[in-house]
Every structure is written in C-alpha cells, then in structure tokens.
Design an enzyme around this catalytic site. Structure first.
Site, PDB file in Angstrom:
ATOM      1  N   LYS A 183       0.844  -1.195   0.000  1.00  0.00           N
ATOM      2  CA  LYS A 183       0.000   0.000   0.000  1.00  0.00           C
ATOM      3  C   LYS A 183       0.879   1.245   0.000  1.00  0.00           C
ATOM      4  O   LYS A 183       1.992   1.208   0.529  1.00  0.00           O
ATOM      5  CB  LYS A 183      -0.841   0.040   1.282  1.00  0.00           C
ATOM      6  CG  LYS A 183      -1.987  -0.934   1.344  1.00  0.00           C
ATOM      7  CD  LYS A 183      -2.778  -0.737   2.645  1.00  0.00           C
ATOM      8  CE  LYS A 183      -3.882  -1.765   2.806  1.00  0.00           C
ATOM      9  NZ  LYS A 183      -4.946  -1.649   1.789  1.00  0.00           N
ATOM     10  N   ASP A 192      -7.453  -3.121  10.747  1.00  0.00           N
ATOM     11  CA  ASP A 192      -7.896  -4.193   9.850  1.00  0.00           C
ATOM     12  C   ASP A 192      -8.261  -5.497  10.578  1.00  0.00           C
ATOM     13  O   ASP A 192      -8.534  -6.501   9.930  1.00  0.00           O
ATOM     14  CB  ASP A 192      -6.819  -4.434   8.785  1.00  0.00           C
ATOM     15  CG  ASP A 192      -7.396  -4.828   7.435  1.00  0.00           C
ATOM     16  OD1 ASP A 192      -8.580  -4.531   7.195  1.00  0.00           O
ATOM     17  OD2 ASP A 192      -6.666  -5.449   6.635  1.00  0.00           O
ATOM     18  N   ARG A 223     -10.009 -11.665   2.349  1.00  0.00           N
ATOM     19  CA  ARG A 223     -10.821 -12.756   1.803  1.00  0.00           C
ATOM     20  C   ARG A 223     -10.094 -14.093   1.904  1.00  0.00           C
ATOM     21  O   ARG A 223     -10.728 -15.136   1.953  1.00  0.00           O
ATOM     22  CB  ARG A 223     -11.224 -12.413   0.357  1.00  0.00           C
ATOM     23  CG  ARG A 223     -10.077 -12.295  -0.598  1.00  0.00           C
ATOM     24  CD  ARG A 223     -10.465 -11.570  -1.892  1.00  0.00           C
ATOM     25  NE  ARG A 223     -10.625 -10.128  -1.682  1.00  0.00           N
ATOM     26  CZ  ARG A 223     -11.005  -9.279  -2.626  1.00  0.00           C
ATOM     27  NH1 ARG A 223     -11.283  -9.708  -3.842  1.00  0.00           N
ATOM     28  NH2 ARG A 223     -11.132  -7.993  -2.352  1.00  0.00           N
TER      29      ARG A 223
HETATM   30  N1  BES Z   1      -7.991  -3.782   4.469  1.00  0.00           N
HETATM   31  C1  BES Z   1      -8.205  -3.424   3.117  1.00  0.00           C
HETATM   32  C2  BES Z   1      -9.541  -2.726   2.886  1.00  0.00           C
HETATM   33  C3  BES Z   1      -9.676  -1.375   3.526  1.00  0.00           C
HETATM   34  C4  BES Z   1      -9.210  -0.254   2.860  1.00  0.00           C
HETATM   35  C5  BES Z   1     -10.295  -1.226   4.735  1.00  0.00           C
HETATM   36  C6  BES Z   1      -9.351   0.990   3.433  1.00  0.00           C
HETATM   37  C7  BES Z   1     -10.443   0.020   5.321  1.00  0.00           C
HETATM   38  C8  BES Z   1      -9.964   1.129   4.659  1.00  0.00           C
HETATM   39  C9  BES Z   1      -8.164  -4.665   2.222  1.00  0.00           C
HETATM   40  O1  BES Z   1      -7.363  -5.700   2.658  1.00  0.00           O
HETATM   41  C10 BES Z   1      -7.666  -4.226   0.886  1.00  0.00           C
HETATM   42  O2  BES Z   1      -6.565  -3.749   0.834  1.00  0.00           O
HETATM   43  N2  BES Z   1      -8.476  -4.393  -0.141  1.00  0.00           N
HETATM   44  C11 BES Z   1      -8.110  -3.986  -1.452  1.00  0.00           C
HETATM   45  C12 BES Z   1      -8.615  -5.034  -2.409  1.00  0.00           C
HETATM   46  C13 BES Z   1      -8.113  -4.876  -3.812  1.00  0.00           C
HETATM   47  C14 BES Z   1      -6.611  -5.137  -3.854  1.00  0.00           C
HETATM   48  C15 BES Z   1      -8.839  -5.851  -4.701  1.00  0.00           C
HETATM   49  C16 BES Z   1      -8.785  -2.649  -1.728  1.00  0.00           C
HETATM   50  O3  BES Z   1      -9.901  -2.430  -1.275  1.00  0.00           O
HETATM   51  O4  BES Z   1      -8.149  -1.809  -2.356  1.00  0.00           O
HETATM   52 ZN    ZN Z   2      -7.072  -5.804   4.726  1.00  0.00          ZN
HETATM   53 ZN    ZN Z   3      -5.330  -5.499   2.062  1.00  0.00          ZN
END
Ligand code: BES
Ligand code: ZN
Ligand code: ZN
Length: 491
Positions: free
Chosen positions: A270, A281, A344
């Site tokens: 990220k 998280d 997931r």
């Molecule tokens: N933990 C994140 C989702 C999230 C983002 C929660 C911001 C709270 C605030 C999750 O693990 C994630 O990074 N999801 C990705 C999925 C994508 C790579 C398909 C996302 O949402 O960008």
């Molecule tokens: Zn996550």
């Molecule tokens: Zn993630």
C-alpha cells in the site's frame, strides 16, 4: 498489550435507579429538552427552581434543544451543575443513544451523575441511555503520559427503570468498548498471540470454550489462506475459535471476523497514507470477540461459535508473491494476484471451518474493501449474500442496534471476473464492483449455508467523536451481532 486488562468494563461501576429526583443529589444532573426549548421529563421543575435568568441565559447560548446541543448551567441545591441536552423533535431511540453519548462525554469530569433522559417516552429508553452514556465516555488513553481519566463512578436514572435494561445496556456497551480497545491498540501491541491471549481471558471470564491453533496446527489443519497471508510476517498467526454452548439453545450462529492486525498490503504494498490506519484491519475479529463476550454475559440461549483468523499482512522474505497459489481449508485452490486482497484469503478458511459445524446462520464481519467505503461512505456498512432471509435478519437487528447497514447486490454475473486459468479461483476481479466480487469470492467457501457478509471498511473507524461514537475504532457490528443472537433465540 496487557492481556489481563479489564475487558471493556466502564469506570461507572454504579448504575442505579431512583423513583424521583426528591432526596437525590450529585455533581451533575442531565435533563432532556425537545425542539424550541420544550422541556423534557423533569426539566420544567428544575428550570423553574433555577430561576428566571435561565431562559435569557440559554438564549445567549443559542440553545434551543436541537439534537445534540448541550448547555451547562450552575445548579441549585442538590446538584452542583445542570446539563441540558437537546433531543429535537421526533426523537427516536437512535436520537436518545446519541444524546446520551454526548451527555456522557460532557459528564466525564463529574463523579456522581443523574439523569431523566431515560424517562423520554420511547421504547427501550433506559437501555439506550445506559449504552449511549457509557460509550460516550469511552477513551483510549493508555499511552498518554498525562491521561485525564473519566471521573464518573455513578449514574442514577430517575424514573421507573428495569434492572435488566440497565444490565443489557451495560453488557453490550462493554462488548463494544472491548472491541474499541482492541482496534485502537497499535499493531505492535496486538500480535496474533497477544490477541489470542485476550480471547483466552474472555473465555475464562465468561466460562466458554476456546481452541487456539498455532502456526503448525494452522498448516496441519489446512488453513491455507491464513498460512499464505502469514508467510511475510515474523509474528506467527493464530486461528481462534470460541464456543459458547448455553443450556436450552436450539439454534446455532457462527461469527467469523477478519483479524489482520496490520495490513501493509504485502508485496502488493500500500502507499504510505493508505497504511496509516491499517491497525484497524482486525475490526471484524474485535467485533466477534466483543459480541461473543456480551452474548455469553447476557446468557442468550443460542449456540455461538466465534472464529477469528489472526495474522499480519507483511512483506518479509518468505511473503507470498503475486501469482502464488494456495489450497484453502475446503480444498479449493486460489491464485493470489494481489496480496493486498488478503482479508478474503483468511476469511476463506474461517468460513469453511464455520460451515463444517452446520450452523443455522453464518455471519462474517470484515474491513474488506476500499470499494465498499467508496460506495457507501464512512457511516454505512455493506451487507452482502445470496440468502434473503439471513440478510433480512441482519437488517432488522442492525436497525434495532442503531447501526447502519445497506444491502448490496450479489451479482452472480460478476463471478466470472474471478476465473483463473490455473486455479479454481483468483483473488481479485477488475476495478469495478470490488466489494461485490469480494463477497462472491467469500461465497465459494460457505458451501451454500445461510450466510451474510458485512463489509465494515467504512464504519469500523471514525474520524471524529459523534454522539456515542468516539474517534478511532468504533466497535461497529458488536451491537448488531448481539441483536441477531437475540432474534435467533426467540425464533
Ligand atoms: N484492508 C483493506 C480494505 C480497507 C481499505 C479497509 C481501506 C479500510 C480502509 C483490504 O485488505 C484491501 O486492501 N483491499 C483492497 C482489495 C483490492 C486489492 C482488490 C482494496 O480495497 O483496495
Ligand atoms: Zn485488509
Ligand atoms: Zn489489504
């Protein structure tokens, strides 16, 4: 993190009721006021006692009784100070919880507090006032060198109050506060082993069963998704399973919570700003811990299994790589094209484990997708699944709990976005409908059982204090999950 710490208990140890204000005393008296300064229960008497200056004084403060407005004035006689709190017109139980939260926060410096808010003519008022007041006073100050601890030790509800309502409000609030404490803890202080230790404490205090799988057992049991995500982390993963089995239970509920104690994104790393709040998280895991604690303390006659896959999503030398494939608990193979879609992967194992016991309902709670937050904003959770009855049950429970959830489409046409040429499924779709494809992915592991998925990426965390919500971890879903268990107990 101290694993022996109090589990969400408030410093307000004494919550009692008195039939009327006569003969009572304290440091602060909280009184409700409706729109256009129409006095709520008990307020007219006190207002006239205070004297004629009051109206002009409140005019000066522009206090009219709008929802959430407050005005503190010097008391006279038995109470040192009086706090008027606005309920607006058309107050419902959500307004009352919110107002009680605001009043609770304003009352932090007062030791003995009394209120008539519970006498507002709304079903569930006493419970709502206790819940809102306690959570409004919530703070996370353990790392401050000069904390200003809450001074309130006593809350007196004036009126005809049922002890079970006080008890209910207090226990659900403690579950929410426990979840907030776990979420607000920095990731360095809540390694999977530490969180598993806290779960052990919850189990001991409530007399429920706990099984903790360590890294070797995670591998031996085939929790391939949890193992895959944990590969880049130095701190080993844990799979926690809490089992509450009360006498007389006919139904069974399985709760699965995403427990990523820190999400760096893994090798699909990220950006720095996106990582700042990623200690949050594990809010799904925190919610199922808080909920099972409250459900057990309340003695709700439903079998509840709370499952929390706990790990960090890190970038160590052994980290899973984009393109790697693992086999999940139910035997399905998953091609991981983006290591940041890790929630997931751990939920896949959690859900597969949950359905092995053939529960009547499975609910998972997860800070799963940024896409859900884009769709619904920070205050509304997404509700997903193929089971209309399960979704309706969660919607009804959330409404009663005062938590906002919105049913989202479960569009099976999008399942093909997850097709992989070399595995049973891949872990990401394209850039569109990301919250839906995440839900479709999870459904591959529920074996068609009654199931609902709650994506709390938005409401798990608040940017500022808001009623009984405090800045930081919110404990969102705890109250809804308790309400679901209650509904199942009577159905
Ligand atoms: N933990 C994140 C989702 C999230 C983002 C929660 C911001 C709270 C605030 C999750 O693990 C994630 O990074 N999801 C990705 C999925 C994508 C790579 C398909 C996302 O949402 O960008
Ligand atoms: Zn996550
Ligand atoms: Zn993630």
């Amino acid at each position: 993190m101290d694993t022996k710490q109090a589990r969400g208990d408030s410093k307000v140890t004494n919550i009692a009721a008195a039939a009327s204000l006569d003969g009572t005393s304290g440091d602060l008296l909280i009184l409700p006021v409706y729109a256009e300064r129409s006095w709520g229960p008990g307020a007219a008497e006190v207002a006239s006692e205070l004297g004629e200056w009051l109206d002009e004084y409140l005019d000066g403060l522009d206090f009219s009784g709008k929802v959430g407005q407050t005005a503190a004035v010097p008391g006279k006689g038995a109470y040192g100070r009086v706090l008027f709190v606005g309920l607006g017109d058309d107050a419902d139980v959500d307004t009352l919880r919110k107002a009680a939260g605001i009043a609770g926060r304003a009352a932090m410096r007062y030791e003995k507090v009394a209120t008539t808010l519970n006498r507002v003519d709304i079903y569930g008022a006493s419970e709502a006032v206790v819940y809102g007041f306690l959570l409004g006073q919530y703070t996370f100050d353990k790392y401050l060198s000069k904390p200003k601890p809450t001074e309130t030790t006593e809350l007196l509800l004036i009126g005809d109050v049922d002890d079970t309502d006080i008890d209910h409000g207090r226990k659900v609030a403690a579950g929410v506060a426990l979840a907030r404490d776990l979420i607000n803890e920095p990731a360095g202080g809540k390694k999977p082993e530490v969180l598993a230790g806290i779960a052990t404490g919850i189990a001991e205090e409530t007399g429920i069963e706990i099984t903790i799988y360590d890294e070797d057992e995670i591998e031996a049991e085939g929790f391939g998704g949890l193992l895959a995500v944990s590969l880049g982390a130095t701190n080993p993963p844990r799979m926690v399973v809490l089992k509450y089995r009360p006498d007389g239970a006919e139904k069974s509920l399985a709760l699965v919570g995403k427990g990523i104690v820190f999400d760096s994104g893994g090798l699909s790393i990220k950006p720095a700003a996106g990582m700042e709040t990623m200690k949050t998280d594990m809010s799904g895991a925190a919610a199922v811990f808080g909920a099972v604690q409250a459900i057990a303390q309340l003695g709700i006659p439903v079998n509840v299994t709370a499952i929390a896959p706990l790990t960090e999503n890190m970038t160590g030398g052994a980290a899973q790589r984009p393109g790697d494939i693992f086999t999940a608990r139910n035997g399905k193979t998953v091609e991981v094209l983006n290591t940041d879609a890790e929630g997931r992967l751990v939920l896949a194992d959690g859900l597969a484990l949950a359905v092995e016991d053939e529960p009547d309902l499975v609910i998972d709670v997860a800070t799963l997708t940024g896409a859900c937050m884009v769709a619904l904003g920070k205050k509304v959770a997404g509700l997903f699944g193929y089971d209309d009855e399960a979704a309706a049950l969660v919607e009804g429970a959330a409404r009663r709990a005062g938590e906002k959830v919105w049913r989202m489409p479960f569009e099976k046409d999008y399942r093909s976005k997850l097709d992989s040429p070399i595995a049973d499924i891949k872990n990401i779709g394209d850039r569109y409908g990301g919250a839906i494809t995440a839900a479709l992915f999870l459904a591959e592991f529920t074996n068609e059982y009654p199931w609902a998925h709650i994506d709390i990426a938005g409401p798990a965390r608040a940017e500022s204090d808001d009623g009984y919500i405090s800045k930081g971890g919110t404990g969102f879903s705890v109250s809804t999950l308790v309400a679901v268990a209650e509904d199942m107990a009577v159905s």
